[in-house]
Design an enzyme around this catalytic site. Structure first.
Site, PDB file in Angstrom:
ATOM      1  N   ARG A  66       7.397   3.413   5.256  1.00 19.72           N
ATOM      2  CA  ARG A  66       7.642   3.956   6.306  1.00 19.72           C
ATOM      3  C   ARG A  66       8.473   5.468   6.308  1.00 19.72           C
ATOM      4  O   ARG A  66       8.076   6.636   5.183  1.00 19.72           O
ATOM      5  CB  ARG A  66       8.952   3.349   6.666  1.00 19.72           C
ATOM      6  CG  ARG A  66       8.205   1.965   7.657  1.00 19.72           C
ATOM      7  CD  ARG A  66       6.692   1.104   8.395  1.00 19.72           C
ATOM      8  NE  ARG A  66       6.595   0.094   8.146  1.00 19.72           N
ATOM      9  CZ  ARG A  66       5.405  -0.293   8.670  1.00 19.72           C
ATOM     10  NH1 ARG A  66       4.051   0.234   8.252  1.00 19.72           N
ATOM     11  NH2 ARG A  66       4.686  -1.926   8.700  1.00 19.72           N
ATOM     12  N   ASN A  77       0.175   5.312   7.688  1.00 15.40           N
ATOM     13  CA  ASN A  77       0.028   5.294   8.616  1.00 15.40           C
ATOM     14  C   ASN A  77       1.389   5.183  10.280  1.00 15.40           C
ATOM     15  O   ASN A  77       2.322   4.175  10.378  1.00 15.40           O
ATOM     16  CB  ASN A  77      -0.781   3.583   9.546  1.00 15.40           C
ATOM     17  CG  ASN A  77       0.156   3.049   8.334  1.00 15.40           C
ATOM     18  OD1 ASN A  77       1.102   3.264   7.692  1.00 15.40           O
ATOM     19  ND2 ASN A  77       0.195   1.433   9.442  1.00 15.40           N
ATOM     20  N   LYS A  82      -7.618   6.985   3.554  1.00 12.74           N
ATOM     21  CA  LYS A  82      -7.902   5.847   3.984  1.00 12.74           C
ATOM     22  C   LYS A  82      -8.614   6.133   5.797  1.00 12.74           C
ATOM     23  O   LYS A  82      -8.284   6.624   6.432  1.00 12.74           O
ATOM     24  CB  LYS A  82      -6.230   5.476   4.506  1.00 12.74           C
ATOM     25  CG  LYS A  82      -5.743   4.118   5.405  1.00 12.74           C
ATOM     26  CD  LYS A  82      -6.505   3.061   4.681  1.00 12.74           C
ATOM     27  CE  LYS A  82      -6.656   1.532   4.442  1.00 12.74           C
ATOM     28  NZ  LYS A  82      -4.978   0.920   4.717  1.00 12.74           N
ATOM     29  N   HIS A 123      -9.430  -0.329   5.729  1.00  9.56           N
ATOM     30  CA  HIS A 123      -9.088  -0.920   6.653  1.00  9.56           C
ATOM     31  C   HIS A 123     -10.290  -1.773   6.654  1.00  9.56           C
ATOM     32  O   HIS A 123     -10.461  -1.483   7.834  1.00  9.56           O
ATOM     33  CB  HIS A 123      -7.977  -1.142   6.910  1.00  9.56           C
ATOM     34  CG  HIS A 123      -7.538  -2.761   7.789  1.00  9.56           C
ATOM     35  ND1 HIS A 123      -5.935  -2.831   7.882  1.00  9.56           N
ATOM     36  CD2 HIS A 123      -7.569  -3.004   9.003  1.00  9.56           C
ATOM     37  CE1 HIS A 123      -6.228  -4.052   8.554  1.00  9.56           C
ATOM     38  NE2 HIS A 123      -6.479  -4.209   9.252  1.00  9.56           N
ATOM     39  N   HIS A 131      -6.708  -5.157   0.995  1.00 10.20           N
ATOM     40  CA  HIS A 131      -5.585  -5.925   0.734  1.00 10.20           C
ATOM     41  C   HIS A 131      -7.262  -6.780   0.991  1.00 10.20           C
ATOM     42  O   HIS A 131      -7.312  -7.392   2.492  1.00 10.20           O
ATOM     43  CB  HIS A 131      -5.162  -6.141   2.597  1.00 10.20           C
ATOM     44  CG  HIS A 131      -5.417  -5.206   3.394  1.00 10.20           C
ATOM     45  ND1 HIS A 131      -6.989  -4.772   3.830  1.00 10.20           N
ATOM     46  CD2 HIS A 131      -4.692  -4.141   3.700  1.00 10.20           C
ATOM     47  CE1 HIS A 131      -6.384  -4.311   4.735  1.00 10.20           C
ATOM     48  NE2 HIS A 131      -5.557  -3.635   4.831  1.00 10.20           N
ATOM     49  N   ASP A 178       0.568  -4.106   0.240  1.00 11.90           N
ATOM     50  CA  ASP A 178       0.642  -3.968   1.471  1.00 11.90           C
ATOM     51  C   ASP A 178       1.733  -4.604   2.263  1.00 11.90           C
ATOM     52  O   ASP A 178       2.237  -5.154   3.059  1.00 11.90           O
ATOM     53  CB  ASP A 178      -0.715  -4.756   2.854  1.00 11.90           C
ATOM     54  CG  ASP A 178      -0.959  -4.355   3.203  1.00 11.90           C
ATOM     55  OD1 ASP A 178      -0.414  -3.432   4.200  1.00 11.90           O
ATOM     56  OD2 ASP A 178      -1.401  -5.091   4.321  1.00 11.90           O
ATOM     57  N   HIS A 214       8.483  -4.703   9.446  1.00  2.00           N
ATOM     58  CA  HIS A 214       9.210  -4.794  10.463  1.00  2.00           C
ATOM     59  C   HIS A 214      10.229  -4.928  10.448  1.00  2.00           C
ATOM     60  O   HIS A 214      10.286  -5.990  10.464  1.00  2.00           O
ATOM     61  CB  HIS A 214       8.229  -4.807  11.437  1.00  2.00           C
ATOM     62  CG  HIS A 214       6.958  -4.590  11.343  1.00  2.00           C
ATOM     63  ND1 HIS A 214       5.970  -3.267  12.042  1.00  2.00           N
ATOM     64  CD2 HIS A 214       5.622  -4.874  10.421  1.00  2.00           C
ATOM     65  CE1 HIS A 214       4.833  -3.142  11.940  1.00  2.00           C
ATOM     66  NE2 HIS A 214       4.637  -3.864  11.161  1.00  2.00           N
ATOM     67  N   ALA A 223       2.258  -6.845  12.755  1.00  2.58           N
ATOM     68  CA  ALA A 223       2.031  -7.334  11.846  1.00  2.58           C
ATOM     69  C   ALA A 223       1.984  -6.412  10.539  1.00  2.58           C
ATOM     70  O   ALA A 223       2.568  -5.774  10.767  1.00  2.58           O
ATOM     71  CB  ALA A 223       0.269  -7.598  12.068  1.00  2.58           C
TER      72      ALA A 223
END
Ligand code: NCD
Ligand code: ZN
Length: 350
Positions: A18, A42, A101, A138, A176, A248, A252, A264
């Protein structure tokens, strides 16, 4: 008898750290025992250029310096129409971009910037193969007709297989892995590697759903069947060289994990190594730990890791924190507290 072992560090080939206060709170956990980590792009806006990758890498280093000055993060950039070949080429040559990615649009947290099918990027992927940039994928079908537990297998069959066959020189990582089908895909194609998370090795969809819905276990790809979990754990215990450790870890806030629509992601960075050590201990397979968490990942990239050794000691249960505070209003629940109570990790001075 006391269990005590040493391993060549642990590297995390898939992690979300993050930005802002969350970055400062979570990244030190990854840096503590890792020589490197592949950091996912992301964010909002996504990391999709040389400049943003370099700035992000520097920011991560600045918040991890004090815990481990040897920690050297790698940045994966976001595959989208915004990613330019010349910029990618220069950023890769400079060491600021480590991989690219691909997220199917809408499959997971902040994945709405991805656009188009993987197929639509074939010209760029071909260039990546020629300059040696790895594609991280992914793997989840976003076809609403496909059952959520079949999405990994369907993406591999319907989308990744064609690219795999079209570009035999492209290095690909299936991120993952959550199913036996994903593992089979990795094993049956050359230049194809997989990452495996601690939670997909230890937990399955019964843990998620059967004794009351557990929001802290909700992630993408979703935890799958006990049989799938067993296939992944067997592969790791057997020392399968085609898979490596990628946590992974995806923090959150507790509020987002208890919202009406649950975010998620599993936050496992604090105890990721301990979770895997305890699982392999229970399986009588601790000799496979160093390959999985340290050697296989570097081998996939054809690189030699720097020396950095850890010692792990197993003992009676000790107390471990269940949450990490981000600021006075925000905290994140930690995965793997129970297995972590048996282990103490320390760095062996060189
Ligand atoms: C990740 C996140 O929160 O960034 N969530 C997750 O469930 N794994 C995104 C991802 O890697 O899918
Ligand atoms: Zn992820």
């Amino acid at each position: 008898v006391e269990v005590r072992l040493s391993i060549p560090a642990v590297d995390d080939w898939h992690v979300h750290v993050r930005d802002g206060a969350m970055l400062r709170a979570v990244a030190p956990f990854t840096a503590r025992w890792c020589r490197t980590a592949m950091v996912m792009p992301n964010l909002r806006p996504p990391i999709d250029s040389w400049q943003s990758a370099r700035a992000y890498r520097e920011e991560i280093i600045s918040v991890t310096q004090s815990v481990n000055p040897d920690f050297s993060p790698r940045i994966a950039v976001y595959l989208s129409p915004a990613l330019e070949l010349e910029d990618l080429r220069a950023g890769f040559a400079a060491g600021d971009i480590a991989a690219v990615k691909f997220y199917p649009a809408g499959a997971t947290t902040n994945s709405d910037q991805g656009m188009g099918s993987l197929q639509s990027y074939l010209p760029l992927l071909e260039e990546m193969a020629s300059i040696g940039v790895r594609l991280l994928v992914h793997c989840e079908s976003t076809d609403p007709e496909v059952d959520i537990f079949d999405r990994e297998a369907r993406f591999l069959d319907d989308e990744l297989l064609a690219v795999r066959q079209e570009l035999p020189d492209l290095d690909i990582t299936v991120e993952h892995l959550s199913t036996a089908a994903g593992l089979d895909f990795v094993r049956s194609h050359p230049r194809t590697h997989g990452t495996v998370t601690p939670h997909h090795l230890r937990s399955d969809r019964n843990d998620l759903l059967a004794s009351g819905m557990q929001p802290d276990l909700f992630c993408k790809p979703v935890l799958n069947s006990a049989r799938d979990r067993r296939a992944l754990l067997d592969a790791v215990c057997e020392g399968e060289p085609r898979v490596s450790f990628g946590t992974d870890s995806a923090p959150h806030s507790m509020a987002a994990k208890r919202a009406e629509t649950i975010a998620a992601g599993v936050f496992n960075a604090p105890f990721a190594l301990e979770v895997v050590a305890e699982l392999l201990h229970q399986e009588g397979a601790l000799d496979a730990l160093g390959g999985f968490v340290a050697r296989n990942g570097w081998a996939a990239y054809g690189m030699d890791p720097p020396p950095f050794d850890l010692e792990l000691v197993r003992h009676d249960r000790a107390e471990r924190p269940r949450t990490v505070d981000v600021d006075e209003h925000t905290s994140v629940v930690v995965y793997g507290v129970e297995p972590a109570r048996h282990w103490t990790v320390s760095r062996i001075p060189q």
